[in-house]
Scaffold this active site. Structure first.
Site, PDB file in Angstrom:
ATOM      1  N   ASP A  45       0.872  -1.179   0.000  1.00 27.69           N
ATOM      2  CA  ASP A  45       0.000   0.000   0.000  1.00 27.69           C
ATOM      3  C   ASP A  45       0.907   1.227   0.000  1.00 27.69           C
ATOM      4  O   ASP A  45       1.721   1.394   0.916  1.00 27.69           O
ATOM      5  CB  ASP A  45      -0.877  -0.027   1.247  1.00 27.69           C
ATOM      6  CG  ASP A  45      -1.870   1.127   1.326  1.00 27.69           C
ATOM      7  OD1 ASP A  45      -1.682   2.130   0.620  1.00 27.69           O
ATOM      8  OD2 ASP A  45      -2.830   1.025   2.115  1.00 27.69           O
TER       9      ASP A  45
ATOM     10  N   ASN B  43       1.442   5.299 -10.577  1.00 24.69           N
ATOM     11  CA  ASN B  43       0.096   5.215 -11.149  1.00 24.69           C
ATOM     12  C   ASN B  43      -0.988   5.011 -10.099  1.00 24.69           C
ATOM     13  O   ASN B  43      -2.140   5.373 -10.328  1.00 24.69           O
ATOM     14  CB  ASN B  43       0.069   4.061 -12.157  1.00 24.69           C
ATOM     15  CG  ASN B  43      -1.328   3.667 -12.561  1.00 24.69           C
ATOM     16  OD1 ASN B  43      -1.988   4.345 -13.324  1.00 24.69           O
ATOM     17  ND2 ASN B  43      -1.802   2.531 -12.013  1.00 24.69           N
TER      18      ASN B  43
ATOM     19  N   TYR C 166     -10.395  14.522  -4.697  1.00 26.00           N
ATOM     20  CA  TYR C 166      -9.736  14.059  -5.920  1.00 26.00           C
ATOM     21  C   TYR C 166      -9.127  15.238  -6.668  1.00 26.00           C
ATOM     22  O   TYR C 166      -7.965  15.196  -7.091  1.00 26.00           O
ATOM     23  CB  TYR C 166     -10.738  13.318  -6.812  1.00 26.00           C
ATOM     24  CG  TYR C 166     -10.099  12.657  -8.017  1.00 26.00           C
ATOM     25  CD1 TYR C 166      -9.324  11.513  -7.859  1.00 26.00           C
ATOM     26  CD2 TYR C 166     -10.264  13.179  -9.291  1.00 26.00           C
ATOM     27  CE1 TYR C 166      -8.728  10.900  -8.950  1.00 26.00           C
ATOM     28  CE2 TYR C 166      -9.671  12.575 -10.394  1.00 26.00           C
ATOM     29  CZ  TYR C 166      -8.902  11.435 -10.212  1.00 26.00           C
ATOM     30  OH  TYR C 166      -8.297  10.839 -11.300  1.00 26.00           O
TER      31      TYR C 166
ATOM     32  N   LYS D  48      -5.078  15.749  -7.053  1.00 31.73           N
ATOM     33  CA  LYS D  48      -4.413  15.736  -8.351  1.00 31.73           C
ATOM     34  C   LYS D  48      -3.711  17.066  -8.634  1.00 31.73           C
ATOM     35  O   LYS D  48      -2.687  17.093  -9.326  1.00 31.73           O
ATOM     36  CB  LYS D  48      -5.412  15.385  -9.452  1.00 31.73           C
ATOM     37  CG  LYS D  48      -5.898  13.934  -9.386  1.00 31.73           C
ATOM     38  CD  LYS D  48      -4.743  12.932  -9.404  1.00 31.73           C
ATOM     39  CE  LYS D  48      -5.212  11.491  -9.426  1.00 31.73           C
ATOM     40  NZ  LYS D  48      -4.096  10.516  -9.492  1.00 31.73           N
TER      41      LYS D  48
END
Length: 353
Positions: free
Chosen positions: A132, A159, A242, A246
């Site tokens: 993880d 990724n 999110y 990002k």
């Protein structure tokens, strides 16, 4: 299978030669090109049936799912996080077909091991490390394993990432998982915010920290590609952690590009738009279930959902994993020698209008 079988022969010959490539005459190169179909034949093809309102309308010809460039990463040792499925699995497989020794890490232990074993079954070099990325010790272990197994670390694709706080293989049950799923800020639960930020930001930081430590120690340069999103350069409704995470990945990329350029280490990112992957399908299942509860908002968050290329596609299809991986590997490769600190917006033109 013909391409992969020939790759085995080429990969063995390339590694054995120790040259990092095979010297071919012009005739031999032409013959090899024909045999492997390296050249992509077309840019686009007509709508069928034709669009009566837009004469000459065309679909973009997609990168084939099994496309690769033999020998490009011959002898290189590369880490791929989030390797079990989707873009991570496809990146690991294509890297191996292009000659790399691949170390994949994923929290999905069984599926990750199966993916890596399927690559090994092609006669290629790959190894799996369960883990993880939110655990610093796991990131340290994946780098150590790569060095112990293959001798060094040359490149990495970071990724692994999430859009919600569910375990990647957990069934979606929106009414009972609201505090862990996509929501506007005033409705968002702590578990949702914390897990998305922990994986996408802290996990990427831990991964980069150990990758860069090893590259600095080797003093041979290197290349890192972080997988961000078009959400890293603009807003998207209903996904606050999110979007924030990002943007942070883009910031980490730019910061690292500045700090490590003097050491021959390039760091770039991709900003993908709609891509047909398991994560994308899960996101739309969450949205579908949320709508089923009677949820309504202003609708502005979905006012624009198609990219230029998606709009132009006859089936309105988003990008494929193979299309995203093609840019990841280009940025990772020595071909991108003059590119660092960049975000390649692999979003089909979504962010330009």
């Amino acid at each position: 299978m013909k391409r992969r079988d020939m790759l085995k022969t080429l990969g063995i010959a390339t590694v054995a030669s120790g040259t990092g490539g095979i010297m071919l005459t012009e005739a031999e190169a032409a013959e090899l090109n024909d045999a492997l179909n390296i050249a992509l034949d077309e840019y686009a093809f007509p709508w069928d049936p034709a669009d009566p309102d837009v004469p000459g309308r065309m679909n973009i010809a997609r990168v084939p799912d099994d496309y690769f460039m033999p020998g490009r990463f011959a002898g290189k040792n590369v880490i791929v996080t989030g390797c079990a499925r989707g873009m991570g699995a496809d990146a690991a497989r294509r890297l191996a077909r292009e000659g790399a020794n691949v170390v994949g890490l994923d929290i999905l232990e069984e599926l990750g091991a199966e993916t890596i074993e399927s690559i090994r079954a092609e006669g290629l070099n790959a190894a799996f490390v369960p883990g993880d990325i939110t655990r610093d010790s796991d990131c340290e272990r994946m780098v150590s394993y790569c060095v112990e197994t293959y001798g060094s670390l040359d490149a990495a694709i970071n990724n692994a990432g999430v859009m919600d706080a569910l375990h990647p293989d957990e069934e979606i049950d929106y009414p009972n998982q609201r505090d862990r799923l996509m929501a506007r800020i005033h409705e968002a639960g702590d578990p949702y915010w914390n897990r998305v930020m922990e994986v996408n930001v802290t996990g990427t930081f831990y991964s980069m920290r150990h990758e860069l430590r090893q590259m600095m120690k080797q003093n041979t340069g290197g290349s890192i590609v972080n997988i961000a999103s078009v959400a890293g350069i603009r807003g998207f409704g209903g996904t606050p952690p999110y979007v924030a995470s990002k943007h942070a990945v883009q910031g980490l990329t730019k910061n690292a590009a500045i700090d490590y350029a003097p050491y021959g280490i390039r760091v770039n990112s991709t900003g993908m738009g709609t891509t047909i992957t398991p994560m994308f399908k899960r996101a739309f299942e969450i949205i579908r279930q949320r709508i089923g509860t009677g949820f309504k908002d202003s609708g502005i968050s979905l006012a624009k959902i198609e990219s230029l290329l998606q709009y132009s596609d006859q089936n309105k299809m988003g990008s494929t994993s193979a299309e995203q991986v093609a840019i990841m590997l280009f940025l990772l490769s020595p071909e991108a020698s003059n590119i660092t600190g960049a975000t390649y917006n692999t979003d089909g033109g979504f962010s330009v209008y």
